[in-house]
Design an enzyme around this catalytic site. Structure first.
Site, PDB file in Angstrom:
ATOM      1  N   GLU A 121     -10.639  -5.618  -2.313  1.00 58.14           N
ATOM      2  CA  GLU A 121     -10.870  -4.269  -2.821  1.00 58.14           C
ATOM      3  C   GLU A 121     -12.038  -3.549  -2.108  1.00 58.14           C
ATOM      4  OE1 GLU A 121      -9.041  -2.605  -4.437  1.00 58.14           O
ATOM      5  OE2 GLU A 121      -7.541  -3.845  -5.660  1.00 58.14           O
ATOM      6  N   ARG A 125     -11.378  -0.395   0.262  1.00 57.14           N
ATOM      7  CA  ARG A 125     -11.627   1.118  -0.248  1.00 57.14           C
ATOM      8  C   ARG A 125     -13.154   1.375   0.563  1.00 57.14           C
ATOM      9  NH1 ARG A 125      -9.455   1.625  -6.349  1.00 57.14           N
ATOM     10  NH2 ARG A 125      -7.971  -0.200  -6.129  1.00 57.14           N
ATOM     11  N   ASP A 248       2.297  -8.040   0.059  1.00 60.77           N
ATOM     12  CA  ASP A 248       2.492  -6.822   0.614  1.00 60.77           C
ATOM     13  C   ASP A 248       1.739  -6.682   1.844  1.00 60.77           C
ATOM     14  OD1 ASP A 248       0.287  -6.439  -1.196  1.00 60.77           O
ATOM     15  OD2 ASP A 248       0.958  -4.751  -2.142  1.00 60.77           O
ATOM     16  N   GLU A 364       2.463   4.531  -2.669  1.00 60.35           N
ATOM     17  CA  GLU A 364       3.182   3.938  -1.637  1.00 60.35           C
ATOM     18  C   GLU A 364       4.742   4.688  -1.363  1.00 60.35           C
ATOM     19  OE1 GLU A 364       1.811   2.347  -3.951  1.00 60.35           O
ATOM     20  OE2 GLU A 364       0.373   0.772  -2.898  1.00 60.35           O
ATOM     21  N   THR A 448      -4.709   0.045   4.699  1.00 58.53           N
ATOM     22  CA  THR A 448      -4.013   0.010   3.317  1.00 58.53           C
ATOM     23  C   THR A 448      -4.325   0.923   2.492  1.00 58.53           C
ATOM     24  OG1 THR A 448      -2.675  -1.464   2.041  1.00 58.53           O
ATOM     25  CG2 THR A 448      -4.925  -2.132   2.261  1.00 58.53           C
TER      26      THR A 448
HETATM   27  C1  DMJ Z   1      -4.155   0.494  -2.875  1.00 55.87           C
HETATM   28  O1  DMJ Z   1      -5.762  -0.237  -3.215  1.00 55.87           O
HETATM   29  C2  DMJ Z   1      -3.633  -0.062  -1.559  1.00 55.87           C
HETATM   30  O2  DMJ Z   1      -2.589   0.790  -0.917  1.00 55.87           O
HETATM   31  C3  DMJ Z   1      -3.538  -1.738  -1.807  1.00 55.87           C
HETATM   32  O3  DMJ Z   1      -2.737  -2.062  -0.573  1.00 55.87           O
HETATM   33  C4  DMJ Z   1      -2.414  -1.645  -2.889  1.00 55.87           C
HETATM   34  N1  DMJ Z   1      -2.741  -1.061  -4.154  1.00 55.87           N
HETATM   35  C5  DMJ Z   1      -3.362   0.180  -4.128  1.00 55.87           C
HETATM   36  C6  DMJ Z   1      -2.557   1.645  -4.262  1.00 55.87           C
HETATM   37  O4  DMJ Z   1      -1.385   1.157  -4.860  1.00 55.87           O
END
Ligand code: DMJ
Length: 458
Positions: A121, A125, A248, A364, A448
């Site tokens: 995380e 982020r 994912d 998403e 992501t």
């Molecule tokens: C985000 O922190 C990122 O997209 C991660 O890959 C998956 N979860 C959240 C959004 O849903």
């Protein structure tokens, strides 16, 4: 007190809605708002959410939109929302807000903290946010922060297999959480790799790549990975395979690392992985094309679940050039969204009943509509995006910011506004309607967390 506001109430409508007639009267407009109007409404929605943060959560990680409070993930704040939201502000031309966020970040963000943090995380982020902030704003202090953070995360990779522990103490380097998953192990490459390219320090690239390769080498005989793995031994703990949360973005980063770094090892790992995924996970049902769960050794179907997180996969398929499967999957995603007016966290796609009924403002589905629209130019995807954004505003708009839903069935609000709502959901929504010049889709690779990374090196 229930402080969620439906768009039927004028105040929220005026703040957020482009097609006021849609929202105020709860009926279809004579004419849909233009793209420019929709983009402007999304920009206002961003401001509404950000203003809530500035007023009630300034200096903290997240706004609590219903109680008008704040939340920090750890004993000290890492400014999760400002760092995550900064590049969206730049893209939207919110100069004053960006200046205030930048000052806050550069004046007070410190990673010299004696407590463990979640490597995944913090990487997607904060490291991703700081790297894109540096690339877009140019201030070298963003890169200095990213470098400091990267160095403090490196001890996480000191396992026998080279795969990172889930948690690392940023001051002492102590690690914990040996049972990890492909997403947390394999979603570090874009950020660590770019850090190497920008600083000339190769350690970040090599360390993150070694972890991905170690994970890939432990795929099953039929080419699938499971849900959890022990990074000390390399033994699988849970052999359920899918494209949902926990796996994912491992697939997403195989493809994107290939595109960003042009390192052929990633191209090979992507080609081999997507072939196995497309052989064992797709599930063609009367309700549409879905990607379900299967045992990683046998390929036998284990669950017919698909959810909000899985919806990223249409974007990845489209980016890889498979617009046919991506388009069919997008139809299913839109169906999942419209069945309840907004998507549930997880759905049984055979019964079309929610398995987990919440909605935490995830991006998403809108992300996939954006990718498909940019790649194919087909306006149907923009219309899907319009429907999703309108219902998100309708059900999640609050007096202060936006609130998650405890249930998409009852639409009960939940006191939560994650930073990815500003980093991703509203960014992808905005880019779907903004002129393509707002961001050259082909010139960037989004991490992501939707932080655009530009290949500025040879
Ligand atoms: C985000 O922190 C990122 O997209 C991660 O890959 C998956 N979860 C959240 C959004 O849903």
């Amino acid at each position: 007190m229930n402080m969620r506001i439906h768009f039927a109430r004028p105040v929220a409508a005026a703040l957020l809605c482009a097609g006021l007639s849609v929202c105020l009267a709860g009926r279809l407009p004579a004419q849909a708002p233009s793209s420019a109007e929709e983009a402007a409404a999304i920009r206002r929605a961003f401001l509404h959410a950000w203003n809530g943060y500035e007023r009630y959560a300034w200096g903290h990680d997240e706004l609590l939109p219903l109680s008008r409070g704040h939340k920090d993930w750890y004993p000290a704040s890492f400014l999760m929302t400002p760092v995550d939201a900064f590049d969206t502000m730049l893209l939207m031309g919110l100069t004053d807000e960006a200046t205030r966020a930048k000052t806050l970040i550069l004046d007070s963000l410190s990673f010299d903290r004696d407590f463990p943090v979640q490597v995944f995380e913090i990487t997607i982020r904060l490291l991703g946010g700081l790297i894109s902030a540096y690339q877009m704003d140019g201030d070298p202090r963003f890169l200095a922060l990213a470098r400091d953070l990267g160095a403090r995360l490196l001890p996480a990779f000191r396992s026998r297999t080279g795969m990172p522990y889930r948690f690392v103490n940023l001051r002492t380097g102590a690690v914990s959480g040996p049972v990890s998953n492909p997403a947390e192990i394999g979603t570090l490459m874009l950020e660590f790799g770019t850090l190497s390219k920008l600083t000339g320090d190769q350690r970040y690239y090599d360390t993150a790549k070694r972890a991905v390769v170690a994970l890939f080498q432990r795929r099953s005989r039929i080419g699938l990975v499971g849900s959890t793995i022990d990074v000390r031994t390399g033994a699988w703990v849970d052999k359920d395979s899918h494209v949902s949360g926990g796996i994912d973005s491992y697939y997403e980063y195989l493809l994107k690392s290939w595109l960003l770094f042009r390192d052929p090892d990633f191209g090979r790992m992507w080609d081999s992985s997507i072939a196995a995924v497309n052989r064992y996970l797709p599930d063609d049902r009367p309700t549409g094309l879905w990607y379900g769960h299967a045992n990683m050794d046998s390929g036998e179907r284990t669950l017919t679940h698909f959810g909000a997180l899985d919806a990223f996969f249409a974007a990845v398929l489209a980016k890889s050039g498979d617009t046919v499967r991506a388009g069919r999957l997008m139809q299913s995603i839109y169906r999942m969204w419209t069945t309840f007016g907004i998507e549930p966290e997880e759905l049984d796609y055979v019964t079309m009943q929610p398995v987990a009924a919440g909605y935490v403002l995830r991006p998403e589905a809108i992300e996939s509509a954006y990718y498909l629209y940019r790649i194919t130019g087909d306006r149907r995807y923009r219309e899907m995006g319009r429907g999703m954004v309108d219902s998100l505003f309708r059900y999640c708009g609050a007096e202060t910011g936006f609130a998650a839903l405890g249930s998409v069935v009852t639409k009960e609000p939940r006191d939560q506004m994650e930073s990815f709502f500003l980093a991703e959901t509203l960014k992808y929504a905005y880019l779907l309607f903004a002129p393509s010049a707002a961001l050259d889709f082909d010139a960037v690779v989004f991490n992501t967390e939707a932080h655009p990374i530009r290949r500025t090196w040879r």
